[in-house]
Design an enzyme around this catalytic site. Structure first.
Site, PDB file in Angstrom:
ATOM      1  N   GLN A  18      -4.125   3.298   4.267  1.00  0.00           N
ATOM      2  CA  GLN A  18      -4.298   1.877   3.114  1.00  0.00           C
ATOM      3  C   GLN A  18      -4.371   1.660   4.543  1.00  0.00           C
ATOM      4  O   GLN A  18      -3.129   1.293   4.834  1.00  0.00           O
ATOM      5  CB  GLN A  18      -3.689   2.702   1.883  1.00  0.00           C
ATOM      6  N   VAL A  26       0.926  -0.976  -0.064  1.00  0.00           N
ATOM      7  CA  VAL A  26       0.081  -0.200   0.471  1.00  0.00           C
ATOM      8  C   VAL A  26       1.210   1.097   0.132  1.00  0.00           C
ATOM      9  O   VAL A  26       2.007   0.874   0.718  1.00  0.00           O
ATOM     10  CB  VAL A  26      -1.239  -0.278   0.985  1.00  0.00           C
ATOM     11  N   SER A  27       0.478   2.319  -0.974  1.00  0.00           N
ATOM     12  CA  SER A  27       1.145   3.580  -0.841  1.00  0.00           C
ATOM     13  C   SER A  27       1.028   4.712   0.573  1.00  0.00           C
ATOM     14  O   SER A  27       2.231   5.533   0.276  1.00  0.00           O
ATOM     15  CB  SER A  27       0.930   4.185  -1.972  1.00  0.00           C
ATOM     16  N   THR A  28       0.363   4.274   1.187  1.00  0.00           N
ATOM     17  CA  THR A  28      -0.068   5.475   2.313  1.00  0.00           C
ATOM     18  C   THR A  28      -0.148   4.289   3.489  1.00  0.00           C
ATOM     19  O   THR A  28      -1.215   3.165   3.561  1.00  0.00           O
ATOM     20  CB  THR A  28      -0.647   6.060   2.274  1.00  0.00           C
TER      21      THR A  28
END
Length: 192
Positions: free
Chosen positions: A18, A13-15
């Site tokens: 998330q 996940v990018s953040t």
């Protein structure tokens, strides 16, 4: 070195906002015993968990991903990663894109298709960039950095230089570098 083939999962996940839960559940359901979890932006070049996973791979291993966009930024990136896995003797399988499966007899065909897709993607990006620049230029968009001084400030500064004032003190008064002052164009003289 392990003897039996392993099935690894890779989730990203990018953040922090998330959640990896859904991806991890999909990978466990697909039979992955070990899952590498990455919480990092797609923009960064370094994905430490992917590096750890790649270092563990041995012949016969399979890497399962929830979807292609969890493993790579673009098709070129995906092709490089899939080829690296193949060199380690491992295969790659995507749950969301069943066509992406390098574990079977069609591994070479899948990699060849990725290669063609990556080539087309690069060509499209180059064409889009060129078209965008042409369109922007036609609309009068200026490329490059904005000038540090307005045209009025440039002519004022030029007059001060011509009057013999030191460039350093002029630069300081406009909060620019001395180099900016030294590059000022000469004053336009109008002949009547």
């Amino acid at each position: 070195m392990h003897n039996e083939s392993m099935m690894y999962g890779y989730a990203r996940v990018s953040t922090d906002a998330q959640d990896l839960t859904n991806q991890v559940a999909q990978l466990k359901a697909a039979g992955c015993a070990t899952i590498f979890r990455e919480r990092i932006s797609g923009a960064t070049a370094e994905w430490p968990q992917l590096k750890k996973l790649m270092a563990k791979l041995a012949a016969g291993d399979v890497v399962v991903i929830p979807a292609v966009d969890r493993l790579s930024r673009d098709t070129t990136d995906l092709l490089v990663i899939a080829r690296d896995m193949q060199r380690a003797g491992a295969g790659l399988r995507s749950l969301a894109e069943p066509v992406l499966d390098t574990t079977g007899d069609f591994a070479e065909l899948v990699l060849a298709m990725l290669g063609v897709a990556a080539k087309l993607e690069r060509r499209r990006i180059i064409e889009r960039t060129a078209r965008g620049r042409t369109d922007a230029k036609a609309k009068g968009v200026k490329f490059g950095r904005k000038p540090s001084l307005t045209p009025h400030q440039q002519s004022e500064a030029r007059k001060r230089v011509d009057a013999g004032e030191p460039q350093r003190s002029i630069a300081r008064s406009y909060n620019v570098s001395q180099a900016t002052i030294s590059r000022l164009p000469p004053l336009q003289t109008t002949h009547g």
